[in-house]
Motif scaffolding. Structure first.
Motif, PDB file in Angstrom:
ATOM      1  N   LYS A 279      -5.420   5.731   4.841  1.00 39.51           N
ATOM      2  CA  LYS A 279      -6.735   5.268   5.292  1.00 39.51           C
ATOM      3  C   LYS A 279      -7.651   6.427   5.720  1.00 39.51           C
ATOM      4  CE  LYS A 279      -5.992   0.780   4.744  1.00 39.51           C
ATOM      5  NZ  LYS A 279      -6.662   0.034   3.680  1.00 39.51           N
TER       6      LYS A 279
ATOM      7  N   GLU B 278       4.647  -2.023  10.541  1.00 39.86           N
ATOM      8  CA  GLU B 278       3.430  -1.459  11.147  1.00 39.86           C
ATOM      9  C   GLU B 278       3.605  -1.516  12.665  1.00 39.86           C
ATOM     10  OE1 GLU B 278      -0.200  -3.509   9.254  1.00 39.86           O
ATOM     11  OE2 GLU B 278       1.526  -4.495   8.377  1.00 39.86           O
TER      12      GLU B 278
ATOM     13  N   PHE C  26       2.047  -5.790   5.846  1.00 37.40           N
ATOM     14  CA  PHE C  26       1.350  -5.423   4.609  1.00 37.40           C
ATOM     15  C   PHE C  26       1.628  -3.949   4.371  1.00 37.40           C
ATOM     16  CE2 PHE C  26      -1.873  -3.911   1.835  1.00 37.40           C
ATOM     17  CZ  PHE C  26      -2.248  -4.984   1.045  1.00 37.40           C
ATOM     18  N   HIS C  27       2.214  -3.636   3.228  1.00 42.81           N
ATOM     19  CA  HIS C  27       2.512  -2.223   2.953  1.00 42.81           C
ATOM     20  C   HIS C  27       1.938  -1.738   1.634  1.00 42.81           C
ATOM     21  CE1 HIS C  27       4.863  -2.080   6.545  1.00 42.81           C
ATOM     22  NE2 HIS C  27       5.611  -3.084   6.149  1.00 42.81           N
ATOM     23  N   GLY C  28       1.161  -2.582   0.958  1.00 41.03           N
ATOM     24  CA  GLY C  28       0.499  -2.124  -0.255  1.00 41.03           C
ATOM     25  C   GLY C  28       0.796  -3.013  -1.443  1.00 41.03           C
TER      26      GLY C  28
ATOM     27  N   SER D 265      -2.273   7.195  -1.768  1.00 43.95           N
ATOM     28  CA  SER D 265      -2.605   5.889  -1.177  1.00 43.95           C
ATOM     29  C   SER D 265      -1.552   5.476  -0.156  1.00 43.95           C
ATOM     30  CB  SER D 265      -2.658   4.835  -2.286  1.00 43.95           C
ATOM     31  OG  SER D 265      -1.361   4.635  -2.802  1.00 43.95           O
ATOM     32  N   GLY D 266      -1.880   4.421   0.565  1.00 44.32           N
ATOM     33  CA  GLY D 266      -0.894   3.860   1.491  1.00 44.32           C
ATOM     34  C   GLY D 266       0.328   3.374   0.737  1.00 44.32           C
ATOM     35  N   SER D 267       0.082   2.736  -0.406  1.00 44.17           N
ATOM     36  CA  SER D 267       1.205   2.186  -1.181  1.00 44.17           C
ATOM     37  C   SER D 267       2.164   3.286  -1.634  1.00 44.17           C
ATOM     38  CB  SER D 267       0.687   1.474  -2.437  1.00 44.17           C
ATOM     39  OG  SER D 267      -0.207   0.472  -2.090  1.00 44.17           O
TER      40      SER D 267
ATOM     41  N   ALA E 239      -0.696   3.470   8.343  1.00 43.59           N
ATOM     42  CA  ALA E 239      -1.905   3.509   7.504  1.00 43.59           C
ATOM     43  C   ALA E 239      -3.155   3.167   8.311  1.00 43.59           C
ATOM     44  CB  ALA E 239      -1.762   2.544   6.333  1.00 43.59           C
ATOM     45  N   GLN E 240      -3.052   2.109   9.097  1.00 49.56           N
ATOM     46  CA  GLN E 240      -4.248   1.625   9.802  1.00 49.56           C
ATOM     47  C   GLN E 240      -4.256   1.971  11.269  1.00 49.56           C
ATOM     48  OE1 GLN E 240      -6.171  -1.856   9.119  1.00 49.56           O
ATOM     49  NE2 GLN E 240      -5.186  -2.386   7.213  1.00 49.56           N
TER      50      GLN E 240
ATOM     51  N   ASP F 191       4.694   2.428   9.290  1.00 45.46           N
ATOM     52  CA  ASP F 191       3.534   2.529   8.403  1.00 45.46           C
ATOM     53  C   ASP F 191       2.295   2.609   9.297  1.00 45.46           C
ATOM     54  OD1 ASP F 191       1.369   2.050   6.771  1.00 45.46           O
ATOM     55  OD2 ASP F 191       2.277   0.373   5.693  1.00 45.46           O
TER      56      ASP F 191
HETATM   57  C1  LIG Z   1      -0.577  -1.012   6.908  1.00 41.42           C
HETATM   58  C2  LIG Z   1      -0.946  -0.750   5.477  1.00 41.42           C
HETATM   59  N1  LIG Z   1      -0.079  -0.107   4.704  1.00 41.42           N
HETATM   60  C3  LIG Z   1      -0.349   0.171   3.426  1.00 41.42           C
HETATM   61  C4  LIG Z   1      -1.550  -0.205   2.863  1.00 41.42           C
HETATM   62  C5  LIG Z   1      -1.818   0.065   1.422  1.00 41.42           C
HETATM   63  O1  LIG Z   1      -2.670   1.135   1.303  1.00 41.42           O
HETATM   64  P1  LIG Z   1      -3.400   1.414  -0.098  1.00 41.42           P
HETATM   65  O2  LIG Z   1      -4.309   0.262  -0.321  1.00 41.42           O
HETATM   66  O3  LIG Z   1      -4.118   2.708   0.158  1.00 41.42           O
HETATM   67  O4  LIG Z   1      -2.354   1.520  -1.127  1.00 41.42           O
HETATM   68  C6  LIG Z   1      -2.501  -0.860   3.637  1.00 41.42           C
HETATM   69  C7  LIG Z   1      -3.797  -1.254   3.064  1.00 41.42           C
HETATM   70  O5  LIG Z   1      -4.598  -1.925   3.647  1.00 41.42           O
HETATM   71  C8  LIG Z   1      -2.185  -1.159   4.982  1.00 41.42           C
HETATM   72  O6  LIG Z   1      -3.028  -1.815   5.768  1.00 41.42           O
END
Ligand SMILES: Cc1ncc(COP(=O)(O)O)c(C=O)c1O
Length: 437
Positions: A276, A214, A142-144, A114-116, A249-250, A247
């Protein structure tokens, strides 16, 4: 095979058995989704929706992309899961493919779920590498929602889960539309960074390990970085021996019209994470860093290992995802269709006073609603109402900043016709909310 259940039957079960812990929605109500292809999902009643949230941003390649389906089928024939301490062919191939698309020198990857967990791993690496433990992150980040990731998530979803471990600090966000330092200046003058680091230096235990950020704040309200901000941030990290973790993720993997969100500034981070749509809808994330950092932390005996780390099935989905991104030229696709969508948003902003700002890049864009363009008072209720009406009319979006921002993340598969239809739905929703009908 026809679905056996009605919506009411399913919701009745959910009312009895489902744990209400999801983001943005506490009520148990429809739609109940059962099917998806490309940019469209369908509910149990057969109603279709344009999915401008790409699932939870993870289906950006389009729902049920045939090449992802094929990769999953292949892995079901060979090996789904394996011993986490032994290598498997798919994770090795994936690591080499990741190095091809990462900036030069960022050759080393590990794969998680996961992102977290990828952000937790990145922070653990930074702590081992620097010997410090303190981490800073902007207030809109937002990092999880795992323990350590939530501790550096300052955009919300934070209160009532503490106490957090010591050493996590917010820094000021470069939110140009609302920044009290530079809102009325022609550009960001980095006073936000100077102030943030003055505060950090004052409160730090002298053990700063990293800044995590981010490259465009998504959940915090689709807030893009001002010109030069990332470069200036990196400089301040270097001056203190801190690492810069991005990060992605997005923002990674072609979403913003470049392979990585950080590219447009020419800044290369020390570590980056991506999740993601890396798995094309399957849960897989990556942590990517340099040979030098990997060498040093592995010498310290770093262990980051979960039951599903480096799984062959998820790795195979990620290999297929990278193939799709490269072969279908998705960097160009997001630039092209992102501009088309931006055209619609700008057009709506000309006609609706409620829209105070249009922002974002590629396939991650947003609009901010204000009561009045002069005072910029956020229009929370109208935004909530617009999000609700969009859903009712068949357009899935996400509502952020308590309602004042709507975020659009259409999949790469979205056609101009689908964007035209989405803009009509949005137009109608904004008109209704503005007139109170
Ligand atoms: C920038 C960012 N990092 C981390 C996460 C967390 O990812 P996850 O929900 O897969 O743990 C998200 C989730 O939306 C995110 O937008």
């Amino acid at each position: 095979m026809a679905n056996q259940w009605t919506e009411e039957e399913l919701l009745d079960l959910a009312r009895k058995y489902s744990f209400r812990s999801r983001m943005d929605r506490n009520a148990i109500s429809g739609p109940v989704l059962v099917w998806g292809r490309g940019s469209v999902v369908r509910d149990v009643n057969g109603k279709e929706y344009l999915d401008f949230n790409s699932g939870q941003m993870c289906a950006a390649l389009g729902h049920n992309h045939p090449r992802i389906v094929q990769a999953l089928q292949e892995s079901c024939e060979s090996l789904i899961h394996s011993h986490m301490s032994l290598f498997n062919d798919k994770e090795i191939i994936l690591a080499s493919r990741m190095a091809e698309i990462a900036p030069p020198g960022m050759n080393r990857s590990m794969f998680l779920t996961s992102g977290s967990d990828s952000n937790e791993a990145a922070m653990a690496i930074a702590k081992r590498y620097t010997g410090g433990y303190e981490i800073a992150s902007p207030v809109v980040s937002f990092h999880g929602q795992s323990e350590a990731a939530r501790a550096v998530t300052f955009s919300g979803w934070r209160q009532g889960y503490g106490p957090y471990a010591p050493g996590n600090y917010p820094i000021i966000a470069p939110y140009r539309y609302r920044c009290s330092f530079c809102q009325n200046k022609p550009g960001c003058d980095y006073t936000c960074l100077d102030t943030s680091f003055e505060l950090l230096d004052a409160q730090s235990d002298g053990q700063m390990a990293a800044v995590i950020t981010e490259p465009l704040f998504s959940a915090g309200g689709v807030i893009d970085l001002p010109e030069g901000w990332l470069r200036e941030l990196k400089l301040r990290c270097e001056q203190r021996g801190m690492l810069l973790i991005l990060d992605e993720a997005q923002t990674g993997l072609a979403k913003l019209g470049s392979m990585w969100g950080f590219e447009h500034e020419g800044v290369v981070p020390d570590i980056f994470t991506v999740s993601k749509h890396l798995g094309g809808g399957i849960a897989v994330s990556a942590v990517v860093t340099t040979d030098e950092i990997e060498e040093k932390v592995s010498q310290t005996g770093l262990v980051v290992a979960h039951s599903h780390s480096n799984d062959p099935l998820t790795s195979n989905a990620a290999i297929a995802s990278i193939d799709i991104i490269l072969e279908e030229n998705l960097v160009d696709v997001s630039t092209r269709i992102g501009e088309y969508w931006k055209g619609h948003l700008n057009d709506l902003a000309e006609r609706h006073q409620l829209i105070g700002d249009v922002r974002g890049r590629g396939l991650l864009q947003g609009i901010e609603f204000v009561e009045d363009r002069e005072t910029r008072t956020p229009a929370y209720q109208q935004g909530q109402e617009i999000g609700r009406r969009c859903l009712e009319d068949g357009l899935i979006v996400s509502v952020r900043r308590s309602g004042s921002v709507i975020r659009f993340v259409p999949p790469f598969t979205t056609t101009e016709d689908q964007m035209d239809l989405a803009a009509d739905i949005l137009d109608h929703a904004i008109s209704s909310a503005s007139s109170g009908t």
